[in-house]
Write an enzyme that holds these catalytic residues in place. Structure first.
Site, short mmCIF file in Angstrom:
data_model
loop_
_atom_site.label_atom_id
_atom_site.label_comp_id
_atom_site.label_asym_id
_atom_site.label_seq_id
_atom_site.Cartn_x
_atom_site.Cartn_y
_atom_site.Cartn_z
N HIS A 4 0.82 -1.21 0.00
CA HIS A 4 0.00 0.00 0.00
C HIS A 4 0.85 1.25 0.00
CE1 HIS A 4 0.50 -0.62 4.42
NE2 HIS A 4 0.57 0.70 4.44
N HIS A 19 3.97 7.17 3.68
CA HIS A 19 4.93 6.06 3.52
C HIS A 19 4.47 5.10 2.44
CE1 HIS A 19 2.15 4.14 6.52
NE2 HIS A 19 2.44 3.03 5.84
N GLU A 39 7.71 1.07 5.04
CA GLU A 39 7.17 0.06 5.94
C GLU A 39 7.40 -1.30 5.29
OE1 GLU A 39 3.00 -1.14 8.22
OE2 GLU A 39 2.92 0.17 6.47
#
Length: 134
Positions: A7, A79, A130
C-alpha cells in the site's frame, strides 16, 4: 528481498472527508475505519485491483501523524509499504547493511494483523518505508 507493493499511505486530517473523495468521486471500495491505538492512527483502506491506498488519520495527541500534518497541513503521502517473505531476515540483512530500523527494531502488529517494521527515510531516498510480513 522486497515483494509486491502492499500500500501507499496518505496522512489526512479528516478521514471521513478523505474517504468520501475516494468513494464518491473515484468510485472506490473502502474498508470501514479501523482504529489502531498502538500505532496512534485510524485507517481506512481504499481497495485497488493491484494494491491499496491507506488513509491515515491521527488518533490521539501523541499520534506520530500529527507532526507530519503540522509540516504538511494539506496531508500527503506518508509512507510506502512493501511485503517481505521473512520480516526478521529482512530486518537483520538491512541492519547489517547499515539501514536504521525505527522504534525498538522489533516488529509490531500492523493494520492487516501481520508484523511490520518501519525504515528510516534518510536511508531510503527521503521515503519512510514500511515492511510487512507477506
Amino acid at each position: 528481498m522486497i515483494g509486491r507493493l502492499n500500500h501507499v499511505a496518505i496522512a489526512v486530517k479528516d478521514l471521513e472527508a478523505s474517504a468520501k473523495v475516494y468513494r464518491d468521486t473515484l468510485g472506490a471500495t473502502l474498508s470501514p475505519p479501523l482504529p489502531q491505538p498502538e500505532h496512534g492512527v485510524t485507517v481506512i483502506f481504499v481497495e485497488l485491483p493491484n494494491s491499496k491506498i491507506e488513509l491515515l488519520e491521527p488518533l490521539g495527541a501523541d499520534s506520530p501523524i500529527n507532526a507530519f500534518l503540522e509540516r504538511n497541513p494539506g496531508g500527503g503521502i506518508h509512507h510506502v509499504c512493501y511485503e517481505v517473505d521473512d520480516i526478521l531476515a529482512a530486518r537483520d540483512k538491512l541492519k547489517a547493511q547499515g539501514a536504521r530500523i525505527l522504534g525498538t527494531g522489533e516488529p509490531r502488529i500492523g493494520a492487516h494483523g501481520k508484523p511490520v517494521l518501519f525504515l528510516h527515510p534518510k536511508d531510503f531516498l527521503g521515503t519512510l518505508v514500511e515492511l510487512e510480513q507477506a
